[in-house]
Design a protein around this motif. Structure first.
Motif, short mmCIF file in Angstrom:
data_model
loop_
_atom_site.label_atom_id
_atom_site.label_comp_id
_atom_site.label_asym_id
_atom_site.label_seq_id
_atom_site.Cartn_x
_atom_site.Cartn_y
_atom_site.Cartn_z
N THR A 138 -16.72 18.97 -36.19
CA THR A 138 -16.27 19.99 -37.13
C THR A 138 -15.41 20.97 -36.34
O THR A 138 -15.20 20.80 -35.14
CB THR A 138 -17.45 20.70 -37.83
OG1 THR A 138 -16.95 21.50 -38.91
CG2 THR A 138 -18.24 21.57 -36.88
N ASP A 139 -14.87 21.98 -37.00
CA ASP A 139 -14.14 23.01 -36.24
C ASP A 139 -14.41 24.38 -36.81
O ASP A 139 -14.99 24.53 -37.89
CB ASP A 139 -12.64 22.69 -36.14
CG ASP A 139 -11.90 22.75 -37.47
OD1 ASP A 139 -12.20 23.63 -38.29
OD2 ASP A 139 -11.00 21.92 -37.68
N ASN A 140 -14.00 25.39 -36.06
CA ASN A 140 -14.33 26.77 -36.44
C ASN A 140 -13.25 27.42 -37.29
O ASN A 140 -13.36 28.60 -37.62
CB ASN A 140 -14.61 27.62 -35.20
CG ASN A 140 -13.38 27.83 -34.33
OD1 ASN A 140 -12.31 27.26 -34.59
ND2 ASN A 140 -13.52 28.64 -33.30
N GLY A 141 -12.20 26.68 -37.62
CA GLY A 141 -11.12 27.25 -38.42
C GLY A 141 -10.18 28.13 -37.62
O GLY A 141 -9.28 28.74 -38.19
N ALA A 142 -10.39 28.21 -36.30
CA ALA A 142 -9.56 29.08 -35.47
C ALA A 142 -9.17 28.39 -34.16
O ALA A 142 -8.87 29.05 -33.18
CB ALA A 142 -10.30 30.38 -35.17
N GLY A 143 -9.16 27.04 -34.16
CA GLY A 143 -8.61 26.35 -33.01
C GLY A 143 -9.60 25.59 -32.15
O GLY A 143 -9.18 24.88 -31.23
N TYR A 144 -10.90 25.69 -32.41
CA TYR A 144 -11.89 24.99 -31.60
C TYR A 144 -12.61 23.94 -32.43
O TYR A 144 -13.19 24.25 -33.48
CB TYR A 144 -12.94 25.96 -31.03
CG TYR A 144 -12.42 26.87 -29.95
CD1 TYR A 144 -11.42 26.47 -29.07
CD2 TYR A 144 -12.95 28.15 -29.79
CE1 TYR A 144 -10.95 27.31 -28.08
CE2 TYR A 144 -12.48 29.00 -28.79
CZ TYR A 144 -11.48 28.58 -27.94
OH TYR A 144 -11.02 29.41 -26.96
N ALA A 170 -11.11 19.25 -23.90
CA ALA A 170 -10.09 18.30 -23.44
C ALA A 170 -10.67 16.89 -23.46
O ALA A 170 -11.87 16.68 -23.27
CB ALA A 170 -9.60 18.65 -22.04
N ILE A 171 -9.77 15.91 -23.68
CA ILE A 171 -10.10 14.49 -23.57
C ILE A 171 -9.17 13.92 -22.51
O ILE A 171 -7.94 13.96 -22.66
CB ILE A 171 -9.89 13.76 -24.90
CG1 ILE A 171 -10.75 14.39 -26.01
CG2 ILE A 171 -10.20 12.28 -24.77
CD1 ILE A 171 -10.48 13.83 -27.40
N ASN A 172 -9.74 13.43 -21.41
CA ASN A 172 -8.94 12.91 -20.30
C ASN A 172 -7.90 13.95 -19.82
O ASN A 172 -6.72 13.63 -19.64
CB ASN A 172 -8.24 11.61 -20.68
CG ASN A 172 -9.20 10.43 -20.69
OD1 ASN A 172 -10.21 10.42 -20.00
ND2 ASN A 172 -8.90 9.42 -21.52
N ASP A 173 -8.34 15.18 -19.66
CA ASP A 173 -7.49 16.28 -19.19
C ASP A 173 -6.38 16.66 -20.17
O ASP A 173 -5.52 17.48 -19.87
CB ASP A 173 -6.86 15.97 -17.82
CG ASP A 173 -7.90 15.93 -16.71
OD1 ASP A 173 -8.88 16.69 -16.80
OD2 ASP A 173 -7.74 15.13 -15.77
N THR A 175 -5.64 18.71 -23.27
CA THR A 175 -6.29 19.76 -24.04
C THR A 175 -6.17 19.50 -25.53
O THR A 175 -5.11 19.07 -26.01
CB THR A 175 -5.72 21.13 -23.70
OG1 THR A 175 -6.41 22.14 -24.49
CG2 THR A 175 -4.24 21.23 -24.01
N ILE A 176 -7.25 19.74 -26.25
CA ILE A 176 -7.21 19.57 -27.70
C ILE A 176 -7.48 20.91 -28.40
O ILE A 176 -7.73 20.93 -29.60
CB ILE A 176 -8.20 18.48 -28.16
CG1 ILE A 176 -9.64 18.74 -27.69
CG2 ILE A 176 -7.76 17.12 -27.67
CD1 ILE A 176 -10.49 19.43 -28.65
N LEU A 199 -14.69 13.77 -21.06
CA LEU A 199 -14.73 14.88 -22.01
C LEU A 199 -14.98 16.17 -21.25
O LEU A 199 -15.91 16.24 -20.44
CB LEU A 199 -15.85 14.69 -23.04
CG LEU A 199 -15.69 13.61 -24.10
CD1 LEU A 199 -16.96 13.54 -24.95
CD2 LEU A 199 -14.47 13.88 -24.97
N ARG A 200 -14.14 17.17 -21.48
CA ARG A 200 -14.43 18.51 -20.96
C ARG A 200 -14.98 19.34 -22.11
O ARG A 200 -14.33 19.52 -23.14
CB ARG A 200 -13.19 19.17 -20.37
CG ARG A 200 -13.51 20.51 -19.72
CD ARG A 200 -12.42 20.99 -18.78
NE ARG A 200 -11.27 21.51 -19.51
CZ ARG A 200 -10.05 21.01 -19.41
NH1 ARG A 200 -9.82 19.95 -18.64
NH2 ARG A 200 -9.04 21.54 -20.09
N LEU A 201 -16.20 19.83 -21.93
CA LEU A 201 -16.94 20.53 -22.98
C LEU A 201 -17.24 21.95 -22.56
O LEU A 201 -17.40 22.25 -21.38
CB LEU A 201 -18.26 19.79 -23.28
CG LEU A 201 -18.15 18.29 -23.60
CD1 LEU A 201 -19.54 17.67 -23.61
CD2 LEU A 201 -17.45 18.07 -24.93
N VAL A 202 -17.33 22.83 -23.54
CA VAL A 202 -17.76 24.21 -23.31
C VAL A 202 -18.98 24.46 -24.18
O VAL A 202 -18.92 24.32 -25.40
CB VAL A 202 -16.65 25.22 -23.68
CG1 VAL A 202 -17.13 26.65 -23.43
CG2 VAL A 202 -15.38 24.95 -22.88
#
Length: 324
Positions: A138-144, A170-173, A175-176, A199-202
């Protein structure tokens, strides 16, 4: 451990009531003239004030004057002196990473908003041994875009460091950040099998009394961020101004839940506000082809399959969906 800002509330000096609704100072109504039948001017519209905290702990702040999610994040960031880009998502009435309480397109007038901010960054390597990874985005409606569900027994479920609520940065460096959830879901579906990727996750910042969330249940969630029927809610819109309206009925909630389930089945995403919008469009469409045309004109970027559109119309307007 007592969390900051959760002590007893004090009544503000200048007016917002404890339920989050205050009365804007207005011009006194002029006395009616003798013999006049003219209606009195409408009373001033109430000011909507919402209480908010950072989910990992903070004093309580008050926000108002927003019409969409980006503006909401901006107001929260201003209160706590952070950047709006620090906010990953918000939950209603709980500081936990609870996807059933995720803030969607509606906020009840008595809801308490908790903002989940960026925590630690982590990288995981994944090998796609089957077509589906077991993620719902899902997403937050503001880019994430972030993980809303992990399917039991899936590839991702076997990687203990990946959790519900983690934002995919990011996926394979590559940025998404700024991509919509359906774009991220498509990227993950199109990754080749047997080839490792990163996968780069926060993860959301956690308070000391919070346990890492790892919701793996495959049970369906009710629409998020809703209040019971009969209560007013603030409806946030991506375009246009926010509006006050009655809370959804049980029939409307059930229709939105079915459409949200279809979004997950066909596209690998869950989006309560998108589901509500599609329910509204389906109810104004006489048949599935008309709904397809309406969706293309308004939501063409999603490229919905024809089978999906037909199932949405049947879910909303068919014998079971149309029952009042």
């Amino acid at each position: 451990m007592r969390r900051a800002g959760r002590r007893g509330r004090q009544a503000p000096e200048d007016g917002p009531m404890e339920n989050g609704v205050g009365q804007e100072p207005g011009v006194p109504e002029p006395p009616p003239t003798e013999g006049s039948s003219a209606p009195r001017p409408p009373r001033a519209r109430p000011r909507l004030v919402f209480r908010t905290q950072l989910a990992h702990g903070s004093p309580t702040g008050r926000i108002e004057g927003f019409t969409n999610v980006k503006e909401l994040y901006g107001k929260i960031a201003e209160v706590f002196g952070i950047s709006p880009t620090e906010i990953l998502f918000c939950t209603l009435n709980t500081h936990k990473v609870d996807m059933q309480k995720l803030l969607g397109g509606q906020i009840g007038l008595e809801d308490f908003i908790f903002a989940h901010v960026r925590g630690e960054t982590k990288e995981v390597e994944v090998t796609k041994t089957e077509d589906a990874l077991g993620l719902t985005i899902t997403d937050n409606g503001a880019g994430y875009a972030f993980i809303k569900r992990i399917k039991e027994g899936s590839i991702i479920n076997r990687i203990q460091t990946v959790c519900v609520g983690d934002s995919i940065e990011a996926i394979n460096d590559h940025t998404i950040v700024g991509c919509r959830h359906y774009e991220v879901a498509r990227m993950l579906r199109e990754l080749p099998r047997a080839q490792p990727f990163t996968l780069r996750l926060v993860q959301p910042k956690k308070a000391f009394d919070m346990i890492g969330q790892r919701t793996r249940s495959s049970t369906k969630c009710p629409p998020e961020g809703r209040v019971s029927s009969g209560k007013e809610t603030l409806r946030l819109r991506a375009q246009g101004t926010a509006t006050l309206q009655e809370g959804p009925s049980a029939v409307e909630e059930e229709a939105a839940r079915r459409v949200d389930d279809l979004l997950e089945s066909y596209m690998g995403i869950r989006d309560c506000e998108l589901a509500v919008t599609m329910v509204e469009m389906a109810r104004s469409s006489p048949a599935a082809p008309a709904l397809a045309c309406a969706l293309d004109s308004v939501l063409g970027e999603f490229a919905f399959p024809q089978e999906f559109v037909a199932e949405v119309w049947a879910a909303v307007c068919g014998p079971r969906g149309g029952q009042e």
